[in-house]
Motif scaffolding. Structure first.
Motif, PDB file in Angstrom:
ATOM      1  N   THR A 126      28.774  54.509  48.675  1.00 46.73           N
ATOM      2  CA  THR A 126      29.565  53.999  49.566  1.00 46.73           C
ATOM      3  C   THR A 126      28.905  53.826  50.973  1.00 46.73           C
ATOM      4  N   ALA A 127      28.115  55.065  51.171  1.00 49.01           N
ATOM      5  CA  ALA A 127      27.349  54.869  52.549  1.00 49.01           C
ATOM      6  C   ALA A 127      25.938  56.124  52.288  1.00 49.01           C
ATOM      7  N   HIS A 128      25.117  55.806  53.178  1.00 47.40           N
ATOM      8  CA  HIS A 128      24.072  56.539  53.008  1.00 47.40           C
ATOM      9  C   HIS A 128      23.116  56.862  54.420  1.00 47.40           C
ATOM     10  N   GLU A 129      22.521  57.899  54.488  1.00 48.09           N
ATOM     11  CA  GLU A 129      21.749  58.282  55.641  1.00 48.09           C
ATOM     12  C   GLU A 129      20.514  58.781  55.275  1.00 48.09           C
ATOM     13  N   ILE A 130      19.530  58.091  55.678  1.00 48.62           N
ATOM     14  CA  ILE A 130      18.053  58.576  55.424  1.00 48.62           C
ATOM     15  C   ILE A 130      17.271  59.106  56.529  1.00 48.62           C
ATOM     16  N   GLU A 131      16.389  60.048  56.577  1.00 49.76           N
ATOM     17  CA  GLU A 131      15.585  60.756  57.512  1.00 49.76           C
ATOM     18  C   GLU A 131      14.142  60.731  57.277  1.00 49.76           C
ATOM     19  N   VAL A 132      13.145  60.162  57.751  1.00 53.26           N
ATOM     20  CA  VAL A 132      11.898  60.265  57.061  1.00 53.26           C
ATOM     21  C   VAL A 132      11.320  61.541  57.580  1.00 53.26           C
ATOM     22  N   GLN A 133      10.734  62.292  56.901  1.00 54.89           N
ATOM     23  CA  GLN A 133      10.043  63.574  57.152  1.00 54.89           C
ATOM     24  C   GLN A 133       8.517  63.481  57.692  1.00 54.89           C
ATOM     25  N   GLU A 134       7.875  64.594  58.077  1.00 56.18           N
ATOM     26  CA  GLU A 134       6.534  64.337  58.604  1.00 56.18           C
ATOM     27  C   GLU A 134       5.491  64.098  57.386  1.00 56.18           C
ATOM     28  N   ASN A 135       6.096  64.688  56.264  1.00 55.13           N
ATOM     29  CA  ASN A 135       4.968  64.728  55.226  1.00 55.13           C
ATOM     30  C   ASN A 135       4.985  63.448  54.413  1.00 55.13           C
ATOM     31  N   GLY A 136       5.940  62.513  54.620  1.00 53.94           N
ATOM     32  CA  GLY A 136       6.029  61.114  54.031  1.00 53.94           C
ATOM     33  C   GLY A 136       7.367  60.989  53.266  1.00 53.94           C
ATOM     34  N   ASP A 137       7.701  62.257  52.863  1.00 53.56           N
ATOM     35  CA  ASP A 137       9.241  62.052  52.254  1.00 53.56           C
ATOM     36  C   ASP A 137      10.286  61.676  53.051  1.00 53.56           C
ATOM     37  N   ALA A 138      11.406  61.538  52.487  1.00 48.26           N
ATOM     38  CA  ALA A 138      12.666  61.276  53.039  1.00 48.26           C
ATOM     39  C   ALA A 138      13.773  62.331  52.390  1.00 48.26           C
ATOM     40  N   LEU A 139      14.522  62.895  53.548  1.00 45.72           N
ATOM     41  CA  LEU A 139      15.876  63.397  53.139  1.00 45.72           C
ATOM     42  C   LEU A 139      16.925  62.521  53.224  1.00 45.72           C
ATOM     43  N   ALA A 140      17.761  62.275  52.042  1.00 51.99           N
ATOM     44  CA  ALA A 140      18.804  61.371  52.085  1.00 51.99           C
ATOM     45  C   ALA A 140      20.220  62.015  52.049  1.00 51.99           C
ATOM     46  N   THR A 141      21.158  61.756  52.641  1.00 53.02           N
ATOM     47  CA  THR A 141      22.503  62.003  52.582  1.00 53.02           C
ATOM     48  C   THR A 141      23.392  60.817  51.735  1.00 53.02           C
ATOM     49  N   LEU A 142      23.856  60.893  50.356  1.00 51.43           N
ATOM     50  CA  LEU A 142      24.371  59.714  49.791  1.00 51.43           C
ATOM     51  C   LEU A 142      25.868  60.214  49.898  1.00 51.43           C
TER      52      LEU A 142
END
Length: 212
Positions: A128-144
């Motif tokens: 229903t909603a998401h928030e994604i933050e890019v990390q320095e290593n190129g991965d991303a942290l996602a809150t779903l």
């Protein structure tokens, strides 16, 4: 972090997810559908498993098949990690209770009875909603944020995941989430005259591969 924005559920797609999965086997790249949506499909090598405990021993049940897809913005269907916050429009994941295997026939029977498989044969998750933050290593942290349906009961669930891009145009999404089965009106099995009691708290782990 950017502000959470509400997303349309993949259930609104014109084609059902199983049809998308079949189509993805013969069409490379994001699927452009008649209604203008682009989709990435969960690949067969994806894994989802459940770990739990009881008064006698721990157990593990694995999904032998996962059906699902990620809806992308058709105008900008980028899967670059930096673009995911904008391009992801929805997520759908479905597992048949019959496809959960605890490697023990008796336990499988009790699990399916507890999950009311005859009346509710599937487990479903819709974003229903998401928030994604890019990390320095190129991965991303996602809150779903989404809605999880188990045994016919739907509850809001927030899942944290790590998104890792692959060199072959794939995205790997990994994470885990504790689920309390009684919150979904599921009564944990009691066996051997009550000497074996299953803990209602289980940990769901996932390692999902999305193919572009």
């Amino acid at each position: 972090m950017t502000t959470l924005r509400r997303l349309s559920a993949l259930a609104l797609l014109v084609l059902p997810v199983p049809a998308l999965a079949a189509q993805s086997a013969i069409e490379p790249g994001p699927l452009t559908l008649p209604n203008g949506l682009a989709v990435l499909v969960i690949q067969p090598e994806s894994r989802l498993w459940i770990e739990g405990t009881s008064t006698v021993r721990d157990y593990r049940c694995e999904a032998t098949r996962i059906v699902g897809a990620v809806e992308l913005d058709a105008a900008e269907p980028s899967i670059a990690v930096a673009d995911l916050q904008r391009s992801v429009r929805g997520v759908s994941l479905d597992i048949a209770v019959a496809d959960l295997d605890c490697r023990n026939g008796t336990m499988n029977d009790h699990m399916r009875k507890a999950l009311k498989a005859e009346q509710n044969p599937g487990i479903a998750y819709r974003l229903t909603a998401h928030e994604i933050e890019v990390q320095e290593n190129g991965d991303a942290l996602a809150t779903l944020e989404g809605e999880l349906t188990i045994a016919g009961t739907t509850q809001p669930v927030t899942i944290d995941a790590v998104v890792t891009p692959g060199q072959d145009g794939t995205l790997k999404v990994q994470g885990s989430k504790e689920i309390i089965m009684t919150e979904f009106d599921v009564s944990p099995p009691k066996l051997m005259l009550g000497t074996l009691k299953v803990n209602p708290r289980v940990m769901v782990h996932f390692d999902v591969l999305l193919k572009q």
